[in-house]
Design a protein around this motif. Structure first.
Motif, PDB file in Angstrom:
ATOM      1  N   UNK A  56      -9.773 -16.006 -60.182  1.00  0.00           N
ATOM      2  CA  UNK A  56      -9.418 -17.169 -59.370  1.00  0.00           C
ATOM      3  C   UNK A  56     -10.391 -18.307 -59.636  1.00  0.00           C
ATOM      4  N   UNK A  57      -9.878 -19.542 -59.759  1.00  0.00           N
ATOM      5  CA  UNK A  57     -10.720 -20.683 -60.105  1.00  0.00           C
ATOM      6  C   UNK A  57     -11.092 -21.559 -58.923  1.00  0.00           C
ATOM      7  N   UNK A  58     -10.188 -21.676 -57.947  1.00  0.00           N
ATOM      8  CA  UNK A  58     -10.380 -22.633 -56.865  1.00  0.00           C
ATOM      9  C   UNK A  58     -10.281 -21.939 -55.519  1.00  0.00           C
ATOM     10  N   UNK A  61      -5.367 -23.164 -54.208  1.00  0.00           N
ATOM     11  CA  UNK A  61      -4.564 -23.712 -55.299  1.00  0.00           C
ATOM     12  C   UNK A  61      -3.810 -24.964 -54.882  1.00  0.00           C
ATOM     13  N   UNK A  62      -3.334 -25.008 -53.640  1.00  0.00           N
ATOM     14  CA  UNK A  62      -2.524 -26.150 -53.218  1.00  0.00           C
ATOM     15  C   UNK A  62      -3.343 -27.419 -53.042  1.00  0.00           C
ATOM     16  N   UNK A  63      -4.640 -27.321 -52.885  1.00  0.00           N
ATOM     17  CA  UNK A  63      -5.482 -28.511 -52.729  1.00  0.00           C
ATOM     18  C   UNK A  63      -6.340 -28.706 -53.973  1.00  0.00           C
ATOM     19  N   UNK A  64      -7.352 -27.887 -54.136  1.00  0.00           N
ATOM     20  CA  UNK A  64      -8.295 -28.065 -55.246  1.00  0.00           C
ATOM     21  C   UNK A  64      -7.666 -27.781 -56.603  1.00  0.00           C
ATOM     22  N   UNK A  68      -7.280 -30.528 -59.690  1.00  0.00           N
ATOM     23  CA  UNK A  68      -7.825 -30.290 -61.026  1.00  0.00           C
ATOM     24  C   UNK A  68      -6.736 -30.404 -62.087  1.00  0.00           C
ATOM     25  N   UNK A  69      -5.576 -29.853 -61.813  1.00  0.00           N
ATOM     26  CA  UNK A  69      -4.475 -29.938 -62.772  1.00  0.00           C
ATOM     27  C   UNK A  69      -4.000 -31.379 -62.932  1.00  0.00           C
ATOM     28  N   UNK A  70      -3.928 -32.123 -61.841  1.00  0.00           N
ATOM     29  CA  UNK A  70      -3.522 -33.536 -61.915  1.00  0.00           C
ATOM     30  C   UNK A  70      -4.543 -34.342 -62.703  1.00  0.00           C
ATOM     31  N   UNK A  71      -5.821 -34.069 -62.489  1.00  0.00           N
ATOM     32  CA  UNK A  71      -6.879 -34.765 -63.230  1.00  0.00           C
ATOM     33  C   UNK A  71      -6.740 -34.516 -64.726  1.00  0.00           C
ATOM     34  N   UNK A  72      -6.495 -33.268 -65.130  1.00  0.00           N
ATOM     35  CA  UNK A  72      -6.311 -32.956 -66.555  1.00  0.00           C
ATOM     36  C   UNK A  72      -5.074 -33.643 -67.112  1.00  0.00           C
ATOM     37  N   UNK A  73      -4.001 -33.657 -66.327  1.00  0.00           N
ATOM     38  CA  UNK A  73      -2.755 -34.296 -66.765  1.00  0.00           C
ATOM     39  C   UNK A  73      -2.968 -35.787 -67.013  1.00  0.00           C
ATOM     40  N   UNK A  74      -3.574 -36.474 -66.074  1.00  0.00           N
ATOM     41  CA  UNK A  74      -3.794 -37.914 -66.231  1.00  0.00           C
ATOM     42  C   UNK A  74      -4.756 -38.214 -67.374  1.00  0.00           C
ATOM     43  N   UNK A  75      -5.733 -37.341 -67.593  1.00  0.00           N
ATOM     44  CA  UNK A  75      -6.658 -37.531 -68.713  1.00  0.00           C
ATOM     45  C   UNK A  75      -5.921 -37.367 -70.048  1.00  0.00           C
ATOM     46  N   UNK A  76      -5.024 -36.378 -70.141  1.00  0.00           N
ATOM     47  CA  UNK A  76      -4.250 -36.199 -71.375  1.00  0.00           C
ATOM     48  C   UNK A  76      -3.351 -37.406 -71.625  1.00  0.00           C
TER      49      UNK A  76
END
Length: 88
Positions: A56-58, A61-64, A68-76
């Protein structure tokens, strides 16, 4: 506060917030749980990783995890990495 010999509250009894937080903290330092305590890389809160393979990373999952996934998406998208089509 009325505790049974096993340490559990008797039915109908409530536990003050400070006592509940203290008992919750004590449960974290039990040797079998201590190895599963992690720090969330997003919010830096402690959580217990109860996943089967301890991956488990966070903390949530529904918040953190979503942040994190949104941050990676916008960076890509910003850098243009991972586009579905070849450059023209």
């Amino acid at each position: 506060m009325a505790l049974s010999p096993g340490g559990a509250l008797r039915s109908g009894q409530t536990l003050p917030l400070g006592a509940a937080a203290f008992l919750s903290g004590l449960r974290l330092i039990q040797p079998e749980r201590l190895s599963r305590v992690r720090v969330c890389p997003n919010c830096h809160w402690l959580y217990v990783d109860n996943s089967r393979n301890r991956s488990r990373r966070w903390c949530d999952m529904t918040v953190c995890g979503n942040r994190a996934k949104a941050r990676r998406h916008y960076e890509r998208k910003r850098t243009g990495i991972g586009k579905d089509h070849a450059p023209q």
